[in-house]
Design an enzyme around this catalytic site. Structure first.
Site, PDB file in Angstrom:
ATOM      1  N   LYS A   3       0.852  -1.189   0.000  1.00 19.61           N
ATOM      2  CA  LYS A   3       0.000   0.000   0.000  1.00 19.61           C
ATOM      3  C   LYS A   3       0.884   1.232   0.000  1.00 19.61           C
ATOM      4  O   LYS A   3       1.968   1.233   0.613  1.00 19.61           O
ATOM      5  CB  LYS A   3      -0.862   0.017   1.277  1.00 19.61           C
ATOM      6  CG  LYS A   3      -2.141   0.786   1.126  1.00 19.61           C
ATOM      7  CD  LYS A   3      -3.227  -0.078   0.509  1.00 19.61           C
ATOM      8  CE  LYS A   3      -4.559   0.625   0.477  1.00 19.61           C
ATOM      9  NZ  LYS A   3      -5.642  -0.245  -0.005  1.00 19.61           N
ATOM     10  N   GLY A  46     -23.914   2.851   4.561  1.00 16.50           N
ATOM     11  CA  GLY A  46     -23.109   3.489   3.510  1.00 16.50           C
ATOM     12  C   GLY A  46     -23.639   3.145   2.141  1.00 16.50           C
ATOM     13  O   GLY A  46     -23.647   1.971   1.743  1.00 16.50           O
ATOM     14  N   THR A  47     -24.115   4.177   1.423  1.00 13.52           N
ATOM     15  CA  THR A  47     -24.691   3.941   0.091  1.00 13.52           C
ATOM     16  C   THR A  47     -23.856   4.658  -0.968  1.00 13.52           C
ATOM     17  O   THR A  47     -24.375   5.380  -1.807  1.00 13.52           O
ATOM     18  CB  THR A  47     -26.160   4.407   0.049  1.00 13.52           C
ATOM     19  OG1 THR A  47     -26.221   5.776   0.473  1.00 13.52           O
ATOM     20  CG2 THR A  47     -27.031   3.557   0.938  1.00 13.52           C
ATOM     21  N   GLY A  48     -22.546   4.482  -0.887  1.00 13.26           N
ATOM     22  CA  GLY A  48     -21.633   5.045  -1.886  1.00 13.26           C
ATOM     23  C   GLY A  48     -21.536   4.138  -3.094  1.00 13.26           C
ATOM     24  O   GLY A  48     -22.495   3.448  -3.460  1.00 13.26           O
ATOM     25  N   ASN A  49     -20.363   4.110  -3.715  1.00 16.63           N
ATOM     26  CA  ASN A  49     -20.213   3.359  -4.963  1.00 16.63           C
ATOM     27  C   ASN A  49     -20.578   1.888  -4.802  1.00 16.63           C
ATOM     28  O   ASN A  49     -21.321   1.327  -5.604  1.00 16.63           O
ATOM     29  CB  ASN A  49     -18.764   3.472  -5.457  1.00 16.63           C
ATOM     30  CG  ASN A  49     -18.451   4.887  -5.872  1.00 16.63           C
ATOM     31  OD1 ASN A  49     -19.295   5.593  -6.414  1.00 16.63           O
ATOM     32  ND2 ASN A  49     -17.227   5.325  -5.605  1.00 16.63           N
ATOM     33  N   VAL A  50     -20.065   1.259  -3.752  1.00 15.63           N
ATOM     34  CA  VAL A  50     -20.331  -0.165  -3.563  1.00 15.63           C
ATOM     35  C   VAL A  50     -21.712  -0.373  -2.938  1.00 15.63           C
ATOM     36  O   VAL A  50     -22.497  -1.205  -3.410  1.00 15.63           O
ATOM     37  CB  VAL A  50     -19.248  -0.828  -2.677  1.00 15.63           C
ATOM     38  CG1 VAL A  50     -19.565  -2.310  -2.500  1.00 15.63           C
ATOM     39  CG2 VAL A  50     -17.866  -0.650  -3.284  1.00 15.63           C
ATOM     40  N   GLY A  51     -22.016   0.402  -1.886  1.00 16.17           N
ATOM     41  CA  GLY A  51     -23.278   0.221  -1.179  1.00 16.17           C
ATOM     42  C   GLY A  51     -24.481   0.382  -2.099  1.00 16.17           C
ATOM     43  O   GLY A  51     -25.453  -0.381  -2.010  1.00 16.17           O
TER      44      GLY A  51
HETATM   45  P1  NAD Z   1     -17.634   5.568  -1.146  1.00 11.01           P
HETATM   46  O1  NAD Z   1     -16.794   6.679  -0.603  1.00 11.01           O
HETATM   47  O2  NAD Z   1     -18.181   5.671  -2.536  1.00 11.01           O
HETATM   48  O3  NAD Z   1     -18.909   5.324  -0.180  1.00 11.01           O
HETATM   49  C1  NAD Z   1     -18.820   5.335   1.205  1.00 11.01           C
HETATM   50  C2  NAD Z   1     -20.156   5.896   1.698  1.00 11.01           C
HETATM   51  O4  NAD Z   1     -20.208   5.756   3.111  1.00 11.01           O
HETATM   52  C3  NAD Z   1     -20.338   7.376   1.384  1.00 11.01           C
HETATM   53  O5  NAD Z   1     -21.569   7.579   0.696  1.00 11.01           O
HETATM   54  C4  NAD Z   1     -20.347   8.038   2.769  1.00 11.01           C
HETATM   55  O6  NAD Z   1     -21.195   9.192   2.830  1.00 11.01           O
HETATM   56  C5  NAD Z   1     -20.872   6.896   3.627  1.00 11.01           C
HETATM   57  N1  NAD Z   1     -20.600   7.016   5.055  1.00 11.01           N
HETATM   58  C6  NAD Z   1     -19.542   7.583   5.681  1.00 11.01           C
HETATM   59  N2  NAD Z   1     -19.687   7.473   7.016  1.00 11.01           N
HETATM   60  C7  NAD Z   1     -20.858   6.813   7.229  1.00 11.01           C
HETATM   61  C8  NAD Z   1     -21.554   6.391   8.398  1.00 11.01           C
HETATM   62  N3  NAD Z   1     -21.080   6.619   9.637  1.00 11.01           N
HETATM   63  N4  NAD Z   1     -22.719   5.733   8.257  1.00 11.01           N
HETATM   64  C9  NAD Z   1     -23.220   5.478   7.030  1.00 11.01           C
HETATM   65  N5  NAD Z   1     -22.607   5.862   5.886  1.00 11.01           N
HETATM   66  C10 NAD Z   1     -21.435   6.521   5.999  1.00 11.01           C
HETATM   67  O7  NAD Z   1     -16.766   4.238  -0.966  1.00 11.01           O
HETATM   68  P2  NAD Z   1     -16.972   2.843  -1.694  1.00 11.01           P
HETATM   69  O8  NAD Z   1     -16.072   2.767  -2.861  1.00 11.01           O
HETATM   70  O9  NAD Z   1     -18.424   2.557  -1.841  1.00 11.01           O
HETATM   71  O10 NAD Z   1     -16.347   1.855  -0.594  1.00 11.01           O
HETATM   72  C11 NAD Z   1     -17.085   1.534   0.581  1.00 11.01           C
HETATM   73  C12 NAD Z   1     -16.198   0.721   1.498  1.00 11.01           C
HETATM   74  O11 NAD Z   1     -15.800  -0.466   0.836  1.00 11.01           O
HETATM   75  C13 NAD Z   1     -14.901   1.413   1.941  1.00 11.01           C
HETATM   76  O12 NAD Z   1     -14.581   0.996   3.242  1.00 11.01           O
HETATM   77  C14 NAD Z   1     -13.873   0.856   0.980  1.00 11.01           C
HETATM   78  O13 NAD Z   1     -12.563   0.878   1.522  1.00 11.01           O
HETATM   79  C15 NAD Z   1     -14.370  -0.563   0.808  1.00 11.01           C
HETATM   80  N6  NAD Z   1     -13.960  -1.190  -0.461  1.00 11.01           N
HETATM   81  C16 NAD Z   1     -14.310  -0.616  -1.630  1.00 11.01           C
HETATM   82  C17 NAD Z   1     -13.910  -1.231  -2.832  1.00 11.01           C
HETATM   83  C18 NAD Z   1     -14.277  -0.641  -4.157  1.00 11.01           C
HETATM   84  O14 NAD Z   1     -14.145  -1.341  -5.180  1.00 11.01           O
HETATM   85  N7  NAD Z   1     -14.758   0.592  -4.217  1.00 11.01           N
HETATM   86  C19 NAD Z   1     -13.185  -2.425  -2.795  1.00 11.01           C
HETATM   87  C20 NAD Z   1     -12.874  -3.013  -1.564  1.00 11.01           C
HETATM   88  C21 NAD Z   1     -13.277  -2.372  -0.382  1.00 11.01           C
END
Ligand code: NAD
Length: 351
Positions: free
Chosen positions: A79, A179-184
């Site tokens: 990393k 968490g409803t970001g990219n993955v959620g």
């Molecule tokens: P992202 O930044 O798109 O989404 C994260 C979401 O979590 C955001 O919408 C944010 O507002 C929300 N959030 C922050 N604090 C919060 C809380 N206390 N309660 C509820 N929601 C909250 O990130 P992502 O790409 O969706 O990744 C989500 C997680 O998965 C991260 O921990 C990331 O490290 C992990 N991850 C992602 C990938 C990937 O391909 N993107 C791969 C492996 C692991």
């Protein structure tokens, strides 16, 4: 039962990065190269000093070794963690300087996006080294945003774990998604299609409310998502959601989500087990993203990514079987399974 406080070996190599003119200040930590080059993203974040960045890099690099090994990838773990400069700064200058440091390692480290870095940053890095992934897909090859692959792997892991633990499919079950970001968001779509009922929380109202409108999800406050009535909890926000307090209040019988480092500390795995809550270790469920990134680096096509992601669910079933047979936490068993893969790789390399 006592969890092991630490995992295995010290890092292979740590490289201090400093270029005042470019605003570069951080470290590359390479934890293991037993299975191949150390692969793991580049994080750009606020750290008070480089010691904080180093501590994060070491922890994250170790996690990547385990994730890559268990996903069957020909990569070790690494990393990069960079301190975000105060105020405005020249991103291209910073990431080109970082790329030159990656190039100087001659392929020992392969970088990609992580928290705080973007596809555009990877394109800057690609101007000075080929040891980078997470670039826009080209010519039918794997590549681009890995999040949909991560969500697919988590969804299929959850299906397998629900069958194993609850004896049923996801239709009619309630899943709390933190968490409803990219993955959620992508996970919610898959869960809704499968007939699950959704409860969601996110401090970002635009993302959260749009999803709620599309899927008829119930919205709760971020402080409540970990204790709502639900069959399954999917942590998809930041790390450390599961600690002694939050585990004490969980109603869910299964935890399976995308967030990295969901357990605030290793002993939380034992607390989950003591409460009879099944846990799919984060790095087993969320490997879809690194599977996509590594396929891109190796020049493979999407069919290879799909085949590797499809192996996540049977791996979860095997892991939960072994944990149940041995009366141990899936978190501890997963670490052991990954260590077995790494040790076998080290033996092959030494032979
Ligand atoms: P992202 O930044 O798109 O989404 C994260 C979401 O979590 C955001 O919408 C944010 O507002 C929300 N959030 C922050 N604090 C919060 C809380 N206390 N309660 C509820 N929601 C909250 O990130 P992502 O790409 O969706 O990744 C989500 C997680 O998965 C991260 O921990 C990331 O490290 C992990 N991850 C992602 C990938 C990937 O391909 N993107 C791969 C492996 C692991």
């Amino acid at each position: 039962m006592v969890s092991r406080p630490t995992r295995m070996t010290p890092p292979v190599e740590c490289v201090r990065l400093f270029d005042a003119a470019a605003g570069l200040d951080g470290v590359i930590a390479i934890h293991s190269t037993a299975l191949g080059p150390g692969a793991g993203g580049c994080r750009l974040w606020h750290y008070d000093d480089v010691d904080g960045a180093l501590a994060d890099a070491l922890r994250l690099a170790e996690g990547m070794s385990y994730k890559n090994a268990l996903a069957g990838l020909p990569f070790g773990g690494a990393k990069a963690v960079l301190r975000r400069p105060a105020g405005s700064f020249d991103r291209t200058a910073l990431f080109r300087a970082f790329g030159r440091a990656v190039e100087a390692l001659g392929g020992l480290y392969v970088t990609a996006e992580d928290v705080g870095t973007t596809v555009a940053d990877m394109q800057d890095i690609a101007g000075v080294t080929r040891h980078v992934a997470g670039l826009p897909p080209a010519g039918g090859r794997a590549g681009g945003d890995p999040s949909p692959w991560t969500a697919r792997g988590v969804f299929e892991a959850m299906q397998a774990a629900a069958a194993h633990t609850l004896g049923r499919d996801l239709a009619g079950l309630t899943v709390a998604v933190q968490g409803t970001g990219n993955v959620g968001a992508d996970l919610c779509r898959r869960l809704a299609d499968a007939g699950a009922r959704l409860v969601i929380a996110d401090p970002n109202p635009a993302r959260r409310d749009r999803l709620a409108a599309i899927h008829g999800a119930e919205v709760v406050h971020v402080d409540d998502i970990l204790r709502v009535e639900a069959d399954i909890l999917a942590p998809c926000a930041l790390g450390g959601a599961l600690n002694a307090e939050s585990v004490g209040g969980l109603k869910a019988r299964l935890v399976c989500g995308a967030a990295n480092n969901q357990l605030a500390e290793p002993a939380v795995a034992d607390l989950l087990m003591a409460r009879g809550i099944a846990y799919v270790p984060d790095y087993v469920a969320n490997a879809g993203g690194i599977i996509s990134v590594s396929a891109e680096y190796l020049g493979e096509d999407e069919a290879e990514v799909a085949a590797r992601v499809a192996r996540i669910a049977p791996r979860v079933t095997a892991l939960l079987d072994r944990a149940a047979q041995e009366g141990r936490s899936p978190a501890v068993v997963a670490d052991e399974m990954a260590e077995e893969v790494i040790a076998a790789g080290a033996q092959r390399a030494a032979a």
